[in-house]
Design a protein around this motif. Structure first.
Motif, mmCIF file in Angstrom:
data_model
loop_
_atom_site.group_PDB
_atom_site.id
_atom_site.type_symbol
_atom_site.label_atom_id
_atom_site.label_comp_id
_atom_site.label_asym_id
_atom_site.label_seq_id
_atom_site.Cartn_x
_atom_site.Cartn_y
_atom_site.Cartn_z
ATOM 1 N N THR A 503 0.845 -1.193 0.000
ATOM 2 C CA THR A 503 0.000 0.000 0.000
ATOM 3 C C THR A 503 0.877 1.238 0.000
ATOM 4 O OG1 THR A 503 -1.723 -1.156 1.244
ATOM 5 C CG2 THR A 503 -1.841 1.247 1.179
ATOM 6 N N ALA A 504 0.595 2.163 -0.915
ATOM 7 C CA ALA A 504 1.339 3.419 -1.011
ATOM 8 C C ALA A 504 0.442 4.559 -0.551
ATOM 9 C CB ALA A 504 1.810 3.657 -2.438
ATOM 10 N N TYR A 505 1.017 5.435 0.291
ATOM 11 C CA TYR A 505 0.295 6.608 0.781
ATOM 12 C C TYR A 505 0.967 7.859 0.225
ATOM 13 C CZ TYR A 505 -1.841 3.394 4.134
ATOM 14 O OH TYR A 505 -2.516 2.349 4.719
ATOM 15 N N SER A 506 0.170 8.721 -0.348
ATOM 16 C CA SER A 506 0.691 9.960 -0.918
ATOM 17 C C SER A 506 0.955 10.986 0.181
ATOM 18 C CB SER A 506 -0.305 10.523 -1.930
ATOM 19 O OG SER A 506 0.073 11.804 -2.388
ATOM 20 N N VAL A 507 1.787 11.964 -0.152
ATOM 21 C CA VAL A 507 2.026 13.068 0.777
ATOM 22 C C VAL A 507 0.875 14.065 0.741
ATOM 23 C CG1 VAL A 507 4.539 12.871 0.593
ATOM 24 C CG2 VAL A 507 3.300 14.360 -0.993
ATOM 25 N N ALA A 508 -0.032 13.892 -0.214
ATOM 26 C CA ALA A 508 -1.112 14.868 -0.407
ATOM 27 C C ALA A 508 -2.456 14.155 -0.457
ATOM 28 C CB ALA A 508 -0.881 15.660 -1.695
#
Length: 766
Positions: A503-508
């Motif tokens: 799972t990838a989480y964005s900075v925005a």
């Protein structure tokens, strides 16, 4: 009746043998039958719609996209990890959530028992185990202070498509938590299901109220003001019932009925107004009511038919996108356009026949029909009114009006150069919505990117088992320090070992441009490089990834839709008016006016100039499909005024052969009705900015701005100026092209004056 008029009424007229004239005359003469048939149709359609009509939902897929393919891979290898996820967000400002672990466990267990739920994951550590240290940065599911958490629930279907009664089970499952003082909010598509059911009654009432005022001021007669509103409402209700029946056979988006209402009421009032205006002028000239209604159907009714066909053609161009969701939005709007045209050609003449000469009996001021034009022999008999003086001014100084209009459109279009397409996230919703409150809690505790996680999928089913370990190591290295990624969780294998997920989480936030960039970077560069040299396939999936895929599809196909819609509209104008430069002018000016309306939408929503006043929180991107919808709808609607004005120019040109005087004459007699019709449509569209749905706000403002710009800057400045400057050249058409094209006519069987010289076909039509 004056003797000259009597002779004119007895004289043969090709229009009077036409289908539209016969239809209008029959409907006016047999108004009881027609009105009863419409009443039966309205009642019958309402009954059928309530009995068999379908529901609207935003459940649609994008076959062939990497997000859909990735979801299919997950469903095949890890059903409980696939599906559609939503969050149940928990928050207690006074104590850590571990103090209510029993209630959390009970809620999770009960959520798992609900229909269509694949899994529900508790955010708390299991009882008796030592809680692991929170990750750095903390993306959940339990905040560092322990006061905020989220339960991830995976559904087999899109939660937003479920019946609202489904929420009763969800509320029952989390009731122990709420009883313990924990705030519970629903995020994502589950929160969308919990939104208040949209109601456009207030918007419709405001639009109708303004329309009545405009019509009363513009024309002075109460019956003439009310008739277009009643007929438009009846036609719109019939169209919406038909749309509901279509929704039983196909999936239409939730915004479809609102869009159909906006378009149906807007064009319905316009079309009825065009006929009523012509009818009243016929009465002034001495015709009896039945003959006046028949003539209105044969002239303005013909223009209405052509305008309606052009609107439908423009809306049909949305199918060129290849996206069923977009094409069906166009179909939804086209349904109410069809009923509006049918009502204008049958219901309106019947109503005019019922009213007879009493149309001006109830008045608030001296009734006004079309302005009686001044004589073109140099005198000003008939009284030079304001529009007459304005028309003469345009005729004398066309270059000034052309330059002023172009400069104004250019200034309004500047923001459109910076348009940022995207998806409007939950963070822009009103704070009264549970999904907005869930968004804020998640953003505060875990960062804005937690609201739109990206699921990374590596399908290694075709990779030999001996090579999978090295593939995993290679992938882990590639997923380190990815720009715009706050964190990417370690890769884990599914139970069958064929698929790796992370799972990838964005900075925005999900709607931020950096999240879009991250999604495309992962899908196009990072993941393919991570498995290079192997037979593995990679995907980025999840709700946010699907939205990015949708954005990419829309952006890539928007130019094609523009080309198709412009091309079709160009052909319609060319066939009807037999003027090559007239058709080119119509296409170019309409594109310029739409660019200006894009600029207004960008300035208000993307730049935030007035967005808060409309109930929009902060700056938001332009919803990806809004420009596409605006283009098709506005390009079609602009043809209403284009055909209405050009038909009068053409009518005068056929009669006099004087191109400059014909432009001023047409502007003089149509300016009032175009202005009133535009103000009505603007009021109908603008009233929808009070909707809670931001996409509806965006469409309402965009369409209102488009019609206002088109009916003022384009129709009253640019078109008269350009047509005056073109002169006779406006109606030139190469002979071979003239012979090939079919022959239609905007307002009846007029033919052009005879002209000598080569190359050109007629400006008229049979």
């Amino acid at each position: 009746m004056p003797s000259s008029q009597a002779r004119a009424d007895r004289a043969p007229d090709p229009r009077h043998r036409g289908v539209l004239h016969r239809t209008g005359t029959w409907c006016a003469r047999h108004f009881v039958i027609v009105l009863v048939l419409w009443a039966v149709a309205l009642a019958g359609l309402q009954v059928l719609q309530h009995a068999y009509g379908g529901d609207y939902s935003d459940d649609f897929s994008l076959p062939g996209t990497q997000s859909q393919d990735g979801l299919d891979v997950l469903k095949a290898h890890a059903p409980q990890a696939g599906g559609y996820s939503a969050q149940v967000v928990l928050h207690d400002p006074d104590k850590p959530l571990t103090s209510v672990s029993d209630q959390v466990a009970t809620a999770v267990t009960d959520l798992r028992k609900l229909p269509d739920v694949l899994s529900a994951q508790s955010p708390l550590p299991s009882s008796g185990s030592t809680p692991p240290p929170p990750p750095d940065p903390n993306t959940g599911p339990l905040s560092t202070d322990g006061r905020t958490a989220y339960i991830t629930v995976r559904f087999s279907v899109q939660p937003s498509t479920l019946d609202p009664s489904y929420l009763d089970g969800v509320d029952q499952a989390v009731r122990p938590l709420r009883s313990a003082g924990v705030t519970v909010e629903y995020g994502g598509s589950l929160g969308e299901l919990a939104r208040p059911e949209p109601s456009d009654r207030t918007s419709e009432a405001i639009g109708f109220g303004v329309a009545i005022v405009v019509l009363l001021i513009g024309f002075g007669s109460l019956l003439a003001a009310v008739l277009p509103l009643i007929t438009a409402l009846v036609c719109a209700l019939c169209g919406l019932a038909l749309l509901g029946l279509l929704a039983a056979a196909a999936t239409f988006a939730t915004v479809s009925p609102t869009l159909a209402t906006m378009i149906g009421i807007g064009v319905g009032i316009d079309y009825a107004l065009f006929l009523v205006t012509r009818h009243r002028q016929n009465l002034v000239e001495g015709r009896d009511p039945v003959a006046a209604a028949g003539n209105a159907a044969a002239t303005s009714g013909h223009a209405v038919l052509l305008s309606g066909c052009t609107v439908i053609i423009a809306l049909s161009g949305l199918w060129v996108s290849g996206i069923g969701f977009i094409g069906k939005l166009g179909l939804a709007a086209a349904v109410t356009v069809v009923t509006a045209v049918a009502g204008a050609l049958t219901l309106v003449p019947a109503a005019l026949g019922l009213i007879g000469r009493g149309i001006d009996r109830a008045r608030v001021r001296r009734p006004v029909a079309e302005t009686v034009p001044a004589q073109r022999d140099g005198s000003d008999e008939g009284g030079p009114g304001g529009w007459h003086r304005y028309a003469r001014r345009v005729e004398r100084r066309p270059w000034w009006f052309l330059a002023g209009g172009v400069v104004l459109l250019a200034v309004l279009s500047v923001p459109a150069l910076f348009i940022q397409l995207g998806h409007i996230g939950d963070g822009a919703d009103p704070k009264s919505f549970t999904d907005r409150r869930a968004f804020d809690l998640m953003s505060s505790a875990f960062g804005p990117g937690s609201n739109g996680p990206l699921t990374l999928v590596i399908d290694q089913s075709k990779v030999p088992s001996g090579d999978r370990s090295s593939l995993a190591d290679q992938a882990r290295k590639a997923l380190t320090d990815v720009p715009d990624a706050l964190v990417i969780t370690p890769l884990t294998a599914t139970s069958d070992g064929d698929v790796l997920t992370a799972t990838a989480y964005s900075v925005a936030a999900p709607q931020d441009g950096r999240t879009t960039s991250l999604t495309n970077r992962l899908a196009d560069d990072v993941l393919p490089q991570a498995v290079s040299g192997t037979a593995a396939r990679t995907y980025v999936t999840g709700t946010t990834a699907a939205q990015v895929d949708f954005l990419d599809l829309v952006s890539s196909r928007l130019p094609l839709i523009i080309a198709v819609v412009v091309g079709l509209a160009f052909l319609v104008i060319l066939v009807v008016f037999r003027g090559l430069l007239v058709a080119v002018k119509a296409a170019v000016l309409n594109v310029l006016s739409i660019a200006a309306s894009y600029g207004v939408v960008v300035a208000v929503f993307q730049w935030g100039w007035g967005g808060p006043a409309l109930g929009v929180s902060g700056e938001v991107p332009i919803e990806s499909y809004v420009p596409m919808m605006m283009f098709a709808i506005v390009f079609g609607l602009s043809m209403d005024y284009e055909i209405f004005l050009l038909s009068r120019i053409h009518e005068a040109w056929v009669r006099t052969g004087d191109p400059r005087a014909s432009v001023a004459h047409a502007l003089e007699i149509t300016a009032r009705v175009i202005t009133c019709a535009a103000l009505i449509m603007v009021s109908v569209f603008a009233a929808f900015v009070i909707s809670d749905d931001i996409v509806v706000k965006m469409l309402g403002l965009g369409l209102a701005a488009s019609v206002l710009i088109d009916a003022t800057v384009v129709r009253l400045l640019l078109v008269p100026a350009v047509m005056t400057l073109l002169g006779r050249a406006a109606w030139w058409i190469p002979g071979p092209l003239d012979r090939v094209l079919p022959r239609l006519d905007a307002e009846g069987g007029a033919r052009p004056p005879e002209r000598t010289g080569g190359g050109g076909g007629g400006a008229g039509a049979a």
